[in-house]
Design a protein around this motif. Structure first.
Motif, mmCIF file in Angstrom:
data_model
loop_
_atom_site.group_PDB
_atom_site.id
_atom_site.type_symbol
_atom_site.label_atom_id
_atom_site.label_comp_id
_atom_site.label_asym_id
_atom_site.label_seq_id
_atom_site.Cartn_x
_atom_site.Cartn_y
_atom_site.Cartn_z
ATOM 1 N N LEU A 210 0.820 -1.067 -0.057
ATOM 2 C CA LEU A 210 -0.138 -0.043 -0.075
ATOM 3 C C LEU A 210 0.886 1.185 -0.028
ATOM 4 N N LEU A 211 0.860 2.043 -0.969
ATOM 5 C CA LEU A 211 1.427 3.299 -1.342
ATOM 6 C C LEU A 211 0.620 4.406 -1.085
ATOM 7 N N VAL A 212 0.977 5.346 -0.129
ATOM 8 C CA VAL A 212 0.181 6.519 0.417
ATOM 9 C C VAL A 212 1.076 7.643 0.056
ATOM 10 N N SER A 213 0.534 8.334 -0.981
ATOM 11 C CA SER A 213 1.392 9.787 -1.380
ATOM 12 C C SER A 213 0.618 10.923 -1.082
ATOM 13 N N GLY A 214 1.432 11.716 -0.475
ATOM 14 C CA GLY A 214 0.912 13.147 0.107
ATOM 15 C C GLY A 214 0.860 13.936 -1.408
ATOM 16 N N GLU A 215 1.214 15.222 -1.128
ATOM 17 C CA GLU A 215 1.048 16.051 -2.282
ATOM 18 C C GLU A 215 1.924 15.454 -3.369
ATOM 19 N N ASP B 199 4.753 8.242 1.435
ATOM 20 C CA ASP B 199 5.682 8.957 0.789
ATOM 21 C C ASP B 199 5.175 10.604 0.947
ATOM 22 N N ARG B 200 6.007 11.269 1.453
ATOM 23 C CA ARG B 200 5.705 12.594 2.094
ATOM 24 C C ARG B 200 4.178 12.850 2.250
ATOM 25 N N ILE C 102 -11.357 9.479 -6.946
ATOM 26 C CA ILE C 102 -11.918 8.497 -6.233
ATOM 27 C C ILE C 102 -11.637 8.769 -4.642
ATOM 28 N N ALA C 103 -12.726 8.579 -3.950
ATOM 29 C CA ALA C 103 -12.533 8.764 -2.545
ATOM 30 C C ALA C 103 -11.621 7.927 -1.955
ATOM 31 N N PHE C 104 -11.059 8.332 -0.750
ATOM 32 C CA PHE C 104 -9.931 7.563 -0.337
ATOM 33 C C PHE C 104 -10.528 6.444 0.701
ATOM 34 N N PRO C 105 -10.683 5.260 0.367
ATOM 35 C CA PRO C 105 -11.395 4.222 1.377
ATOM 36 C C PRO C 105 -10.559 3.881 2.728
ATOM 37 N N THR C 106 -10.372 4.983 3.511
ATOM 38 C CA THR C 106 -9.562 4.852 4.617
ATOM 39 C C THR C 106 -10.113 3.723 5.616
ATOM 40 N N PHE D 141 -2.454 5.378 -3.785
ATOM 41 C CA PHE D 141 -3.376 6.640 -3.445
ATOM 42 C C PHE D 141 -2.422 7.408 -3.264
ATOM 43 N N THR D 142 -2.939 8.485 -4.032
ATOM 44 C CA THR D 142 -2.250 10.151 -3.997
ATOM 45 C C THR D 142 -3.339 11.093 -3.547
#
Length: 682
Positions: free
Chosen positions: A280-285, A349-350, A328-332, A308-309
């Motif tokens: 799972l890769l979660v990117s900020g800005e 990532d940031r 796409i809504a982030f399925p937190t 997800f960015t």
């Protein structure tokens, strides 16, 4: 001394035959014309033809040569069971003495050891090689002392004399053997593997045995016992407990009276591999290095990537109607509460706190790590701000804390002294030829726990690795690794570094910083110890028979220690060094020499019948030796036969012409003159 008449024609035989035909035609004409001198003229023609054939009286001085009998002694592993070795040696000595006591007989003794690379008994190959060194005309017979379990029957030579088998088995012999089939070299973790196991009794085994015990041990641990049916195939479902090499040992206990327990155990070594790795890769800005992580993970076909960015944070208010958004809504909730355990690695990532992931979700990430998960934080400037990911429930697992300073200065990343020994960074400088390019930004952090394997500006921590509970955490205090990928100032080993880092976090065995293992080549093992310390001490090796040996380990590269050891026997070896332990199997899983241990002549019977030989049991005593003519049966009740060859060596040859030239001329002249006078008087 022998004599004979041979011919040495003065002309080609076909020409002499043509002259004979002409002469016969002349005689026929003479008979038809009634000429009176034809008999004398015919005799003259015959004398001429005889002279042209060149008859010679030849005398040869011959020296008789001894017959050769080959004695082939099987000294393979199966011949060392019970009293077979002593029986073979004694029989070979007695046979050699009897044969050498015979007139004109020599003995050649050939020993057959174990075949190389678990190829079994190569007796026919040894016999063929011995035949190639001797004249075939002197071979009077061959006698094989063996249990009959040969593994190169298809290489049996074309023997010019009888071959006999004197087998070393006894009527009361029996043996129990265990066989494993369908064992793969690799298996996928979490998936079931089916092994086929069979336990059989051969020979004069005890009757009324239905079930036998079976012990199964994994990596040398305490075995578990099961009851399995005797003589039937049993399917064993198996799931590998861990990645890397899994050593499985299957054993059925030795029973009194068996020939051997060498075939009661089978070792199977299976490498456990992951089918798919979920990341799972979660990117900020979005930033220039965001694609680096995506490209790295997507390039590995074994990785399932969920990326997800965060393009539209909750606080963003621009008046765009929701129905017109294509994001796409982030399925937190689904990712961080319900399915978090499905991921092998989570990368931030940031990422910074933006109200998207509540504290309860991040607390669940912390629990995920402590239960065996992995989290990698690629820090950007936000990591030093008040919205830092460090200022969340993840604080207790992050190995370094930010000082709130962001260093916007050029620096060249380098591997720390500890990093030279750590498998994530060891050898990176050698793999990438040339000076590494510089990075432009570093987040200043202070190490709290873990290992600093790379440093940046003024030796500040750049890459920190740590173990938390059963999981792992890594902090990369910069977002400029992508500069290497772009080749800035020559670039650097960016892909290799990130690949190793990701695989270390996913607990790939080859990247463990404290590890002990061995690699086998035949009966030799290379023991390898990897450690972050400077001295690891000797390794203790326990052989299958229980003996222990200590061997010193030599450092061959930073953090890597090795030694070579030749195992004296086939089986499971245990290695120990401090808190590290490992097992390895030397030799084949099931040696071919012990697949069949009951003596038998069935495999060799076609060869024996082809040569006229036979099979006898040494248990019944040594058979008598007789001479038999070639082509006659060479085996009977209590005896075996050899075929005298009568070979000889010619020392000299003397040839004397039967018809000297002067005698031929006189005889021909007399016959022709007599025929002329006979015709004249008439």
């Amino acid at each position: 001394m022998t004599s004979s008449i041979v011919f040495d024609p003065l002309l080609p035989v076909w020409l002499i035959a043509a002259l004979g035909a002409i002469m016969a035609a002349g005689i026929a004409l003479a008979l038809w014309r009634g000429l009176s001198g034809w008999p004398l003229r015919a005799l003259a023609g015959l004398v001429i033809l005889a002279a042209l054939m060149g008859p010679v009286y030849q005398q040869e001085d011959r020296q008789p040569l001894n017959d050769i009998v080959l004695i082939v002694e099987d000294q393979s592993a199966s011949q060392r069971l019970a009293d077979r070795a002593a029986m073979t040696s004694s029989a070979a000595d007695d046979l050699a003495a009897r044969l050498e006591a015979r007139d004109n007989t020599e003995v050649r003794r050939i020993t057959v050891p174990d075949g190389a690379d678990n190829s079994g008994t190569q007796a026919m190959t040894a016999l063929a090689e011995a035949l190639a060194e001797e004249p075939r005309g002197r071979i009077a017979g061959a006698i094989l002392l063996s249990d009959g379990q040969l593994h190169d029957i298809d290489r049996a030579p074309d023997l010019p004399a009888p071959l006999h088998l004197l087998h070393t088995g006894r009527a009361a012999d029996w043996d129990r053997r265990l066989e494993i089939r369908n064992a793969p070299a690799f298996a996928i973790l979490g998936e079931e593997v089916i092994l086929t196991l069979t336990i059989t009794d051969d020979g004069s085994a005890p009757e009324d045995v239905r079930n036998v015990p079976l012990d199964i041990s994994v990596d040398g641990a305490e075995p578990r016992r099961f009851e399995v049916p005797l003589g039937r195939e049993v399917d064993l479902p198996l799931t590998l407990p861990h990645g890397g090499r899994n050593v499985l040992q299957f054993t059925t206990p030795f029973v009194e009276g068996e020939l051997t327990d060498r075939n009661n155990t089978a070792l199977v070594q299976i490498n456990g591999v992951r089918d798919r790795l979920s990341v799972l890769l979660v990117s900020g800005e979005p930033h220039a290095g965001g694609r680096t992580w995506r490209n790295l993970l997507k390039s590995d076909s074994s990785v399932d990537l969920v990326h997800f960015t965060i393009l539209r944070p909750p606080e963003k208010q621009d008046g765009v109607p929701v129905r017109e958004l294509s994001l796409i809504a982030f399925p937190t909730r689904e990712l961080f509460l319900e399915k978090i355990e499905d991921f092998d690695l989570i990368i931030f990532d940031r990422y910074k706190r933006r109200g998207i992931l509540p504290s309860i979700y991040l607390d669940n990430v912390r629990n995920y790590v402590e239960r065996g998960g992995a989290v990698l934080i690629a820090a950007g400037p936000d990591f030093a701000s008040a919205d830092s990911l460090y200022r969340t429930p993840l604080e207790s697992i992050v190995p370094a804390r930010p000082t709130a300073r962001v260093l916007e200065e050029r620096y060249r990343p380098k591997v720390s002294e500890l990093g030279q020994r750590h498998p994530v960074t060891a050898g990176l400088e050698q793999e990438y030829d040339g000076e590494w390019g510089r990075w432009m930004r570093q987040i200043e952090v202070e190490q709290a726990t873990g290992d600093v394997v790379m440093t940046g500006k003024d030796d500040r921590p750049l890459l920190v690795l740590d173990r938390v509970g059963e999981g792992r955490v890594a902090l990369l205090a910069s977002d400029h690794a992508w500069l290497w990928n772009r080749g800035y100032e020559g670039g650097g080993p960016q892909l290799e570094l990130l690949r190793r880092l990701a695989h270390w976090m996913m607990k790939e065995p080859e990247l463990e910083e404290e590890a002990l293992w061995a690699e086998a080549t035949g009966q030799q093992m290379r023991v390898i110890r990897r450690s972050l310390t400077d001295d690891v001490g000797p390794v203790t090796i326990t052989t299958p028979s229980g003996d222990t040996i200590e061997r010193d380990l030599e450092e061959v590269s930073p953090g890597r220690f090795e030694t070579l050891y030749d195992g004296p026997e086939i089986g499971l070896y245990r290695l120990e060094n401090g808190e590290q332990s490992a097992v390895i199997g030397l030799g084949p899983a099931a040696p071919v020499e012990f697949e069949q241990t009951i003596a038998s002549a069935s495999a060799l019977q076609p060869v024996l019948e082809r040569t006229g030989g036979g099979a006898k049991a040494l248990e019944d005593g040594l058979p008598r030796i007789r001479e038999v003519r070639e082509g006659r049966p060479a085996s009977g009740r209590g005896w075996i036969g050899i075929t005298p060859r009568g070979a000889f060596e010619t020392a000299s040859v003397t040839q004397t012409p039967l018809l000297p030239a002067w005698a031929v001329l006189l005889l021909i002249s007399g016959l022709i003159l007599g025929g002329w006078l006979r015709e004249g008087r008439r």
